[in-house]
Design an enzyme around this catalytic site. Structure first.
Site, PDB file in Angstrom:
ATOM      1  N   LYS A 197      25.884  53.971  77.185  1.00 33.77           N
ATOM      2  CA  LYS A 197      25.944  54.949  76.090  1.00 33.77           C
ATOM      3  C   LYS A 197      26.082  53.868  75.014  1.00 33.77           C
ATOM      4  CE  LYS A 197      27.494  57.403  72.722  1.00 33.77           C
ATOM      5  NZ  LYS A 197      27.239  56.500  71.523  1.00 33.77           N
ATOM      6  N   GLY A 209      34.286  48.569  71.053  1.00 35.34           N
ATOM      7  CA  GLY A 209      34.118  49.134  69.919  1.00 35.34           C
ATOM      8  C   GLY A 209      35.541  48.801  69.219  1.00 35.34           C
ATOM      9  N   SER A 210      35.642  49.778  68.298  1.00 31.32           N
ATOM     10  CA  SER A 210      36.901  49.771  67.523  1.00 31.32           C
ATOM     11  C   SER A 210      38.183  50.081  68.247  1.00 31.32           C
ATOM     12  CB  SER A 210      36.866  50.852  66.231  1.00 31.32           C
ATOM     13  OG  SER A 210      36.826  51.962  66.906  1.00 31.32           O
ATOM     14  N   GLY A 250      38.860  53.143  70.854  1.00 33.19           N
ATOM     15  CA  GLY A 250      39.571  52.429  72.287  1.00 33.19           C
ATOM     16  C   GLY A 250      40.905  53.174  72.634  1.00 33.19           C
ATOM     17  N   GLU A 305      37.222  46.562  75.009  1.00 34.23           N
ATOM     18  CA  GLU A 305      37.163  45.353  74.216  1.00 34.23           C
ATOM     19  C   GLU A 305      36.990  45.734  72.776  1.00 34.23           C
ATOM     20  OE1 GLU A 305      37.014  42.120  74.871  1.00 34.23           O
ATOM     21  OE2 GLU A 305      36.503  42.206  77.019  1.00 34.23           O
ATOM     22  N   CYS A 348      33.011  40.878  66.169  1.00 31.86           N
ATOM     23  CA  CYS A 348      34.297  41.378  66.473  1.00 31.86           C
ATOM     24  C   CYS A 348      35.132  40.027  66.621  1.00 31.86           C
ATOM     25  CB  CYS A 348      34.376  41.828  67.869  1.00 31.86           C
ATOM     26  SG  CYS A 348      33.719  40.769  69.265  1.00 31.86           S
ATOM     27  N   GLU A 385      40.669  45.640  59.975  1.00 28.27           N
ATOM     28  CA  GLU A 385      39.437  44.996  60.335  1.00 28.27           C
ATOM     29  C   GLU A 385      38.301  45.488  59.394  1.00 28.27           C
ATOM     30  OE1 GLU A 385      37.318  46.066  64.007  1.00 28.27           O
ATOM     31  OE2 GLU A 385      36.615  44.081  64.191  1.00 28.27           O
TER      32      GLU A 385
HETATM   33  P1  NAD Z   1      33.217  52.431  67.461  1.00 33.07           P
HETATM   34  O1  NAD Z   1      34.410  52.254  67.958  1.00 33.07           O
HETATM   35  O2  NAD Z   1      32.982  53.392  66.198  1.00 33.07           O
HETATM   36  O3  NAD Z   1      32.184  52.844  68.252  1.00 33.07           O
HETATM   37  C1  NAD Z   1      31.741  52.103  69.618  1.00 33.07           C
HETATM   38  C2  NAD Z   1      31.008  53.238  70.593  1.00 33.07           C
HETATM   39  O4  NAD Z   1      32.050  54.194  70.861  1.00 33.07           O
HETATM   40  C3  NAD Z   1      29.780  53.615  70.116  1.00 33.07           C
HETATM   41  O5  NAD Z   1      28.840  53.766  71.214  1.00 33.07           O
HETATM   42  C4  NAD Z   1      30.247  55.245  69.725  1.00 33.07           C
HETATM   43  O6  NAD Z   1      29.261  56.215  69.825  1.00 33.07           O
HETATM   44  C5  NAD Z   1      31.377  55.538  70.751  1.00 33.07           C
HETATM   45  N1  NAD Z   1      32.221  56.416  70.057  1.00 33.07           N
HETATM   46  C6  NAD Z   1      32.707  56.719  68.901  1.00 33.07           C
HETATM   47  N2  NAD Z   1      33.697  57.554  68.842  1.00 33.07           N
HETATM   48  C7  NAD Z   1      34.050  57.979  70.364  1.00 33.07           C
HETATM   49  C8  NAD Z   1      34.525  59.017  70.969  1.00 33.07           C
HETATM   50  N3  NAD Z   1      35.531  59.717  70.380  1.00 33.07           N
HETATM   51  N4  NAD Z   1      34.490  58.950  72.357  1.00 33.07           N
HETATM   52  C9  NAD Z   1      33.745  58.136  72.850  1.00 33.07           C
HETATM   53  N5  NAD Z   1      33.011  57.301  72.377  1.00 33.07           N
HETATM   54  C10 NAD Z   1      33.051  56.984  71.101  1.00 33.07           C
HETATM   55  O7  NAD Z   1      32.712  50.883  66.715  1.00 33.07           O
HETATM   56  P2  NAD Z   1      31.476  50.578  66.373  1.00 33.07           P
HETATM   57  O8  NAD Z   1      31.626  50.675  64.704  1.00 33.07           O
HETATM   58  O9  NAD Z   1      30.133  51.017  67.241  1.00 33.07           O
HETATM   59  O10 NAD Z   1      31.626  48.926  66.590  1.00 33.07           O
HETATM   60  C11 NAD Z   1      32.284  48.014  65.781  1.00 33.07           C
HETATM   61  C12 NAD Z   1      33.504  47.851  66.493  1.00 33.07           C
HETATM   62  O11 NAD Z   1      33.553  47.173  67.765  1.00 33.07           O
HETATM   63  C13 NAD Z   1      34.604  46.945  65.748  1.00 33.07           C
HETATM   64  O12 NAD Z   1      36.001  47.184  65.789  1.00 33.07           O
HETATM   65  C14 NAD Z   1      34.367  45.579  66.414  1.00 33.07           C
HETATM   66  O13 NAD Z   1      35.480  44.565  66.561  1.00 33.07           O
HETATM   67  C15 NAD Z   1      34.150  45.948  68.054  1.00 33.07           C
HETATM   68  N6  NAD Z   1      33.605  45.046  68.966  1.00 33.07           N
HETATM   69  C16 NAD Z   1      34.344  44.550  69.868  1.00 33.07           C
HETATM   70  C17 NAD Z   1      33.689  43.422  70.697  1.00 33.07           C
HETATM   71  C18 NAD Z   1      34.459  42.615  71.663  1.00 33.07           C
HETATM   72  O14 NAD Z   1      34.121  42.407  72.481  1.00 33.07           O
HETATM   73  N7  NAD Z   1      35.979  42.600  71.518  1.00 33.07           N
HETATM   74  C19 NAD Z   1      32.159  43.076  70.549  1.00 33.07           C
HETATM   75  C20 NAD Z   1      31.658  43.910  69.690  1.00 33.07           C
HETATM   76  C21 NAD Z   1      32.219  44.922  68.714  1.00 33.07           C
END
Ligand code: NAD
Length: 492
Positions: A186, A239-240, A244, A262, A297, A393
């Site tokens: 996804k 993601g965030s 998470g 992550e 990240c 962040e």
């Molecule tokens: P996000 O958390 O908004 O979204 C990440 C993913 O989750 C997307 O595919 C989104 O559609 C999905 N998502 C959003 N809400 C959801 C929900 N309620 N239920 C299930 N899925 C949902 O993050 P973003 O804005 O896409 O990415 C930026 C974040 O990702 C930053 O916090 C960054 O630090 C983190 N990140 C971490 C790593 C790592 O390896 N630690 C790597 C890259 C990015």
């Protein structure tokens, strides 16, 4: 010579989800509405899948898993197919880079030279490893023997972010598939096109129908339904930290599926008074915090400087900062370009306004490319570590510079955050480097360097930066569970 923009304009964009080996619209025909941050063109039309689409994808993934069409084949065979996928990605690397540039506004050359080759390398690394890892056996008894084997989880969902669309996705997809799982990817709604295209390449490489699916849509709908699904055995998320935590809740509200996270970071870059090469340290810091407009990240977004070297270091840093002024993403000379969207730009700008309101001195580089969504790099200094800009962040080109009275004080500041993804210490004192690297609460600590790790080492956070690890041989453990098989021989 054909320009990057002409190449993009001639691309045929596949915007449908990929389920059971074919591209399909969402059942409702709903789509994601958005504009490219690179040049603000309309990019609407990517399938917005809902619960019914998720149910169908999970059903096909389950059937393919239970049939053994992939889960039962030998590691060597899976390896060959995944190596073929890596070759196809390489053959289509220009196209994948163009798709990611168009959707995220990051510079084309950055994708073409750095990110896409990295994603290909990830697939090759895991494919090459799968027939070289061993499971375990206990020391044999007189009449008994036991094996401890890694078994695939079954149906695995991987939810990924937009900041580097294919790299974190391959960190998950490659080991999950190679362990024998059937996988549903996804991608983020901001960056789905390269993953959609990759699904077609996976089919061409020989991955059977239903084994790799790509389901597109909004996080709060598509992602949530996947994470809540009772027939998904594991959900692996990048993601965030905020989302998470929701993923953990969804797993608890449904079938207690395995969870890997992550998440975000607010990583510290400590410069000691015993660092003799401040110029290299400043160059490395600027490169890592302003790369991709700070949308990384592990970006070292807090610099913690010993008071003795602070003034000299800031002067060097200001010079370096101007190297990261945003430029046209479609030019082959641009290293840094746009933020992912106008929403992200507003979010980052609000943090900059917050820093200014708090009265921290700052430097901002001159304005750059005007055709898309971007912000010139900003560094705030004399920042209070308890302030919003030092604790949250930002995910933009904003650096908080904090002053420390001693190295011990620097360490306290570094650990005073809810995150624990990465960190660095710059010093020529080996003893100091060792002590700080041991005590810094972060999944990866760099000494006199930053961000130059590779696939052979694990990556993942402590504290609210996540649970579990991507990359390295250890990643196979995430997408499997241990099974004990106890054999008894003397039944008479
Ligand atoms: P996000 O958390 O908004 O979204 C990440 C993913 O989750 C997307 O595919 C989104 O559609 C999905 N998502 C959003 N809400 C959801 C929900 N309620 N239920 C299930 N899925 C949902 O993050 P973003 O804005 O896409 O990415 C930026 C974040 O990702 C930053 O916090 C960054 O630090 C983190 N990140 C971490 C790593 C790592 O390896 N630690 C790597 C890259 C990015």
């Amino acid at each position: 010579m054909v320009s990057v923009i002409d190449k993009i304009n001639s691309l045929k964009l596949e915007k449908r989800a990929f389920i059971n080996g074919i591209y399909v619209d969402s059942i409702t025909k709903n789509t994601i509405e958005k504009k490219s941050s690179a040049d603000r063109r309309d990019l609407s039309g990517i399938a917005a899948c809902n619960k019914n689409d998720v149910d169908i994808a999970v059903e096909h993934a389950r059937k393919s898993f239970e049939s053994g069409v992939w889960s039962d084949i030998d590691p060597q065979e899976k390896k060959q197919i995944m190596l073929k996928l890596a070759d196809l990605m390489e053959k289509h690397s220009e196209e994948l880079a163009l798709l990611d540039t168009l959707e995220t506004g990051r510079s084309y050359i950055n994708y073409y030279r750095d990110s896409i080759p990295k994603a290909i390398e990830v697939v090759r690394y895991f494919a090459e490893a799968i027939d070289k890892i061993y499971d375990k056996a206990i020391p044999p008894r007189k009449n008994a023997f036991a094996t401890i084997t890694r078994e695939p989880l079954g149906v695995v969902a991987c939810i990924t972010p937009w900041n580097d669309p294919l790299v974190p996705a391959m960190w998950k997809m490659a080991p999950a598939l190679l362990m024998g799982n059937s996988v549903i990817m996804k991608p983020a709604e901001q960056s789905s096109l390269s993953m959609i295209r990759l699904a077609g390449l996976a089919k061409e490489a020989g991955i059977p129908n239903g084994v790799l699916n790509v389901i597109t849509g909004y996080g709060e709908e598509t992602g949530k339904e996947l994470a809540l699904h009772n027939d998904v055995d594991g959900v692996f998320f990048t993601g965030s930290s905020e989302v998470g935590k929701l993923i953990m809740q969804y797993a608890g509200q449904s079938n207690m599926k395995k969870v890997g996270l992550e998440c975000g970071g607010k990583s510290a870059f400590i410069v000691s008074d015993k660092c003799t090469d401040l110029e290299v340290a400043a160059r490395t810091l600027a490169k890592n915090v302003f790369y991709n407009q700070g949308q990384i990240c592990s970006a070292p977004s807090r610099a913690i400087l010993h008071e003795k070297i602070k003034d000299d270091f800031i002067k060097l840093l200001i010079k370096e900062t101007d190297k990261y002024i945003p430029a046209d993403p479609f030019l082959e000379t641009s290293e840094v370009s746009c933020l992912v969207s106008s929403e992200q730009k507003s979010k980052v700008q609000a943090y900059i306004d917050e820093g200014k309101k708090a009265g921290f001195p700052f430097y901002q580089s001159p304005e750059g490319y005007k055709g898309g969504e971007n912000i010139s790099p900003v560094l705030f200094y004399d920042v209070d570590n308890s302030s919003k800009i030092a604790q949250e962040e930002i995910f933009g080109p904003v650096l908080s510079v904090i002053t420390a009275k001693s190295t011990k004080h620097a360490l306290e500041i570094a650990n005073d955050t809810s995150y624990g993804l990465a960190g660095a210490v710059w010093t020529n004192d080996l003893d100091e480097a060792y002590q700080i690297s041991r005590k810094l609460k972060a999944g990866i600590v760099h000494i006199n360097s930053y961000g130059d790790d590779d696939n052979t080492v694990p990556f993942g956070g402590m504290k609210q930066s996540g649970i579990g690890k991507d990359k390295s041989i250890y990643a196979f453990d995430e997408y499997s569970e241990l099974k004990t098989t106890w054999l008894r021989f003397d039944q008479k």
